[in-house]
Design a protein around this motif. Structure first.
Motif, mmCIF file in Angstrom:
data_model
loop_
_atom_site.group_PDB
_atom_site.id
_atom_site.type_symbol
_atom_site.label_atom_id
_atom_site.label_comp_id
_atom_site.label_asym_id
_atom_site.label_seq_id
_atom_site.Cartn_x
_atom_site.Cartn_y
_atom_site.Cartn_z
ATOM 1 N N LEU A 48 -74.548 42.699 2.065
ATOM 2 C CA LEU A 48 -73.159 43.103 2.292
ATOM 3 C C LEU A 48 -72.702 42.834 3.727
ATOM 4 C CD1 LEU A 48 -73.024 46.506 0.362
ATOM 5 C CD2 LEU A 48 -72.178 44.279 -0.379
ATOM 6 N N SER A 49 -71.453 42.426 3.853
ATOM 7 C CA SER A 49 -70.845 42.241 5.171
ATOM 8 C C SER A 49 -70.449 43.604 5.736
ATOM 9 C CB SER A 49 -69.599 41.359 5.065
ATOM 10 O OG SER A 49 -69.926 40.103 4.509
ATOM 11 N N PRO A 50 -70.390 43.729 7.059
ATOM 12 C CA PRO A 50 -69.986 45.013 7.644
ATOM 13 C C PRO A 50 -68.526 45.337 7.349
ATOM 14 C CG PRO A 50 -70.206 43.326 9.335
ATOM 15 C CD PRO A 50 -70.745 42.733 8.080
ATOM 16 N N ASN A 51 -68.212 46.625 7.323
ATOM 17 C CA ASN A 51 -66.823 47.104 7.203
ATOM 18 C C ASN A 51 -66.108 46.554 5.968
ATOM 19 O OD1 ASN A 51 -67.316 48.327 9.716
ATOM 20 N ND2 ASN A 51 -66.645 46.489 10.797
ATOM 21 N N THR A 52 -66.760 46.624 4.821
ATOM 22 C CA THR A 52 -66.209 46.046 3.593
ATOM 23 C C THR A 52 -65.545 47.084 2.696
ATOM 24 O OG1 THR A 52 -67.933 44.347 3.631
ATOM 25 C CG2 THR A 52 -66.773 44.661 1.548
ATOM 26 N N PHE A 53 -66.153 48.266 2.590
ATOM 27 C CA PHE A 53 -65.700 49.256 1.606
ATOM 28 C C PHE A 53 -65.112 50.500 2.286
ATOM 29 C CE2 PHE A 53 -68.906 46.733 -0.565
ATOM 30 C CZ PHE A 53 -68.239 46.399 -1.745
ATOM 31 N N ASP A 54 -64.177 51.144 1.571
ATOM 32 C CA ASP A 54 -63.544 52.365 2.068
ATOM 33 C C ASP A 54 -64.158 53.627 1.487
ATOM 34 O OD1 ASP A 54 -61.193 50.955 3.367
ATOM 35 O OD2 ASP A 54 -60.923 50.330 1.273
ATOM 36 N N LEU A 55 -64.719 53.506 0.283
ATOM 37 C CA LEU A 55 -65.241 54.668 -0.436
ATOM 38 C C LEU A 55 -66.483 54.226 -1.209
ATOM 39 C CD1 LEU A 55 -64.887 57.618 -1.460
ATOM 40 C CD2 LEU A 55 -63.337 56.721 -3.211
ATOM 41 N N VAL A 56 -67.598 54.937 -1.006
ATOM 42 C CA VAL A 56 -68.874 54.548 -1.632
ATOM 43 C C VAL A 56 -69.488 55.755 -2.331
ATOM 44 C CG1 VAL A 56 -71.137 53.486 -1.286
ATOM 45 C CG2 VAL A 56 -69.234 52.888 0.240
ATOM 46 N N ILE A 57 -69.976 55.530 -3.543
ATOM 47 C CA ILE A 57 -70.713 56.559 -4.280
ATOM 48 C C ILE A 57 -72.169 56.113 -4.377
ATOM 49 C CG2 ILE A 57 -70.933 57.842 -6.441
ATOM 50 C CD1 ILE A 57 -67.702 56.012 -5.860
ATOM 51 N N VAL A 58 -73.086 56.984 -3.968
ATOM 52 C CA VAL A 58 -74.520 56.682 -4.012
ATOM 53 C C VAL A 58 -75.207 57.822 -4.764
ATOM 54 C CG1 VAL A 58 -76.538 56.011 -2.662
ATOM 55 C CG2 VAL A 58 -74.249 55.699 -1.689
ATOM 56 N N ASP A 59 -75.631 57.560 -5.990
ATOM 57 C CA ASP A 59 -76.285 58.592 -6.813
ATOM 58 C C ASP A 59 -77.573 58.018 -7.391
ATOM 59 O OD1 ASP A 59 -76.750 60.947 -8.210
ATOM 60 O OD2 ASP A 59 -75.526 60.339 -9.925
ATOM 61 N N PRO A 60 -78.610 57.890 -6.551
ATOM 62 C CA PRO A 60 -79.844 57.222 -6.970
ATOM 63 C C PRO A 60 -80.797 58.135 -7.716
ATOM 64 C CG PRO A 60 -80.038 57.900 -4.706
ATOM 65 C CD PRO A 60 -78.662 58.330 -5.157
ATOM 66 N N PRO A 61 -81.764 57.539 -8.425
ATOM 67 C CA PRO A 61 -82.858 58.340 -8.982
ATOM 68 C C PRO A 61 -83.755 58.823 -7.851
ATOM 69 C CG PRO A 61 -83.310 56.017 -9.289
ATOM 70 C CD PRO A 61 -81.927 56.102 -8.708
ATOM 71 N N THR A 62 -84.564 59.805 -8.132
ATOM 72 C CA THR A 62 -85.515 60.305 -7.135
ATOM 73 C C THR A 62 -86.583 59.264 -6.841
ATOM 74 O OG1 THR A 62 -85.164 62.581 -7.772
ATOM 75 C CG2 THR A 62 -87.262 62.085 -6.715
ATOM 76 N N PHE A 63 -87.007 58.577 -7.891
ATOM 77 C CA PHE A 63 -88.081 57.592 -7.751
ATOM 78 C C PHE A 63 -87.861 56.501 -8.781
ATOM 79 C CE2 PHE A 63 -92.232 55.797 -8.779
ATOM 80 C CZ PHE A 63 -92.752 55.555 -7.508
ATOM 81 N N ALA A 88 -59.368 57.718 -4.060
ATOM 82 C CA ALA A 88 -59.562 56.290 -4.345
ATOM 83 C C ALA A 88 -58.328 55.406 -4.159
ATOM 84 C CB ALA A 88 -60.082 56.131 -5.780
ATOM 85 N N LYS A 89 -57.159 55.966 -4.042
ATOM 86 C CA LYS A 89 -55.936 55.162 -4.059
ATOM 87 C C LYS A 89 -55.957 54.068 -2.991
ATOM 88 C CE LYS A 89 -50.922 55.416 -4.381
ATOM 89 N NZ LYS A 89 -50.958 54.471 -5.529
ATOM 90 N N ASP A 90 -55.750 52.834 -3.479
ATOM 91 C CA ASP A 90 -55.675 51.633 -2.629
ATOM 92 C C ASP A 90 -56.976 51.338 -1.876
ATOM 93 O OD1 ASP A 90 -52.996 51.236 -3.385
ATOM 94 O OD2 ASP A 90 -52.299 52.581 -1.795
ATOM 95 N N LYS A 91 -58.080 51.936 -2.305
ATOM 96 C CA LYS A 91 -59.362 51.755 -1.612
ATOM 97 C C LYS A 91 -60.222 50.678 -2.277
ATOM 98 C CE LYS A 91 -58.619 55.279 1.194
ATOM 99 N NZ LYS A 91 -59.238 56.594 0.964
ATOM 100 N N GLN A 92 -61.073 50.074 -1.458
ATOM 101 C CA GLN A 92 -62.155 49.222 -1.967
ATOM 102 C C GLN A 92 -63.341 50.147 -2.204
ATOM 103 O OE1 GLN A 92 -61.044 46.081 -2.622
ATOM 104 N NE2 GLN A 92 -61.722 44.846 -0.902
ATOM 105 N N VAL A 93 -63.737 50.286 -3.464
ATOM 106 C CA VAL A 93 -64.743 51.279 -3.833
ATOM 107 C C VAL A 93 -66.039 50.594 -4.254
ATOM 108 C CG1 VAL A 93 -65.278 53.208 -5.387
ATOM 109 C CG2 VAL A 93 -62.929 52.884 -4.553
ATOM 110 N N LEU A 94 -67.160 51.163 -3.820
ATOM 111 C CA LEU A 94 -68.487 50.676 -4.195
ATOM 112 C C LEU A 94 -69.232 51.806 -4.885
ATOM 113 C CD1 LEU A 94 -70.788 48.535 -4.046
ATOM 114 C CD2 LEU A 94 -71.359 49.480 -1.785
ATOM 115 N N ASN A 95 -69.712 51.555 -6.107
ATOM 116 C CA ASN A 95 -70.475 52.541 -6.879
ATOM 117 C C ASN A 95 -71.893 52.025 -7.076
ATOM 118 O OD1 ASN A 95 -71.354 54.577 -8.538
ATOM 119 N ND2 ASN A 95 -70.050 54.047 -10.276
ATOM 120 N N LEU A 96 -72.833 52.576 -6.298
ATOM 121 C CA LEU A 96 -74.226 52.132 -6.334
ATOM 122 C C LEU A 96 -75.036 52.982 -7.308
ATOM 123 C CD1 LEU A 96 -74.695 51.753 -2.472
ATOM 124 C CD2 LEU A 96 -74.343 49.899 -4.126
#
Length: 307
Positions: A213-228, A145-153
């Motif tokens: 969201l605009s293109p090329n915005t984040f460096d690190l993304v977490i995606v942990d969705p429910p099944t339904f 994560a260091k110095d990154k733009q992070v997105l947690n969905l």
């Protein structure tokens, strides 16, 4: 039978937990069909989830049986029964039930993981606020994560966000449909003394949010969705098997070249349609991200993708 099993697994797991300085971990998960529990230790407390099944007992018999099980749990885990919290849940393949409030006892406490602080609630929801199976994955996020733009969905209570901030992220954007959990995520950031002015908390339907969201915005993304999910607050329902390709390609669009995406879900029959996902590399990291207390259960899938 139940006591013997619990003694055996606890003796082994407690040694590993102490060696790794882990104070919150799972000690039992439906190991014996006649005792359909998930049992987790949260420092000086125990959280027990009883999976709902046909058992042939009257309500009174079931209460007596449950009391005897709690007595065993208390004795083996060496934790007083008043510190044991029990909930009954149906076995589901998703985490949507987390949005149902069951009680108003509000037994909240602060627990510790890898030098960080997290608020958990052992009384009011089907889930405590900290998914223990992602302990290793959170560490991977902190390391990158260091110095990154992070997105947690689908951020839930923001544990990944806390780890990203602890790793020195320049900013962390946490997105969830629940105002309750977004506020909880903010609490967790405050518990760790992070400056909230550097971080953002977005109340939104993730599927709609991705379209903004605009293109090329984040460096690190977490995606942990429910099944339904079919919340009334959503424009459309979410089915992770059906929707994962479209969702991940939108995430990739918002990710900078070379950026990393951690994608996980707990649908046990999930199949990643890898050939349709526009990533330069995709690695299945399920096995290497399962902690010692989840080794016997393949409870989720986890992937690392690079744009």
């Amino acid at each position: 039978m139940f006591e013997n099993r619990l003694v055996k697994v606890f003796r082994h797991l407690r040694k590993t937990a102490r060696r790794q300085e882990i104070t919150c971990y799972r000690v039992y998960d439906d190991d014996i069909p006649e005792f359909p529990f998930s049992i987790e230790i949260y420092e000086q407390c125990v959280y027990v989830a009883e999976y709902q099944r046909r058992h042939g007992m009257t309500e009174e018999e079931h209460e007596e049986w449950l009391e005897s099980c709690i007595t065993v749990i208390s004795r083996v885990l060496e934790i007083p029964s008043e510190n044991i919290f029990i909930k009954q849940r149906q076995r589901k393949q998703n985490r949507q039930a987390q949005y149902e409030k069951l009680s108003f006892e509000k037994h909240e406490m602060t627990v510790h993981e890898a030098g960080l602080n997290f608020k958990v609630n052992l009384s009011d929801y089907l889930d405590t606020g900290l998914f223990l199976d992602h302990r290793i994955t959170r560490g991977l996020v902190r390391d990158e994560a260091k110095d990154k733009q992070v997105l947690n969905l689908f951020c839930y209570t923001g544990s990944f966000s806390v780890y990203a901030a602890a790793g020195g992220a320049r900013s962390v954007t946490s997105v969830d449909l629940s105002k309750t959990y977004l506020a909880w995520a903010e609490d967790n950031m405050r518990l760790n003394n992070f400056d909230l002015r550097s971080h953002h908390f977005v109340h939104a339907d993730v599927l709609q949010y991705l379209d903004t969201l605009s293109p090329n915005t984040f460096d690190l993304v977490i995606v942990d969705p429910p099944t339904f999910s079919n919340s009334k607050r959503m424009k459309d329902f979410l089915d992770i098997q059906r929707d994962h390709v479209s969702m991940l390609n939108k995430v990739l669009h918002a990710t900078r070249p070379g950026g990393v995406i951690y994608f996980s879900n707990n649908y046990r029959r999930f199949v990643l349609e890898e050939d349709q996902i526009k990533a330069t590399s995709i690695k299945d990291i399920t096995a290497q991200t399962l902690p010692f207390d989840f080794q016997q259960k393949m409870i989720r899938k986890c992937y690392r993708m690079v744009k």
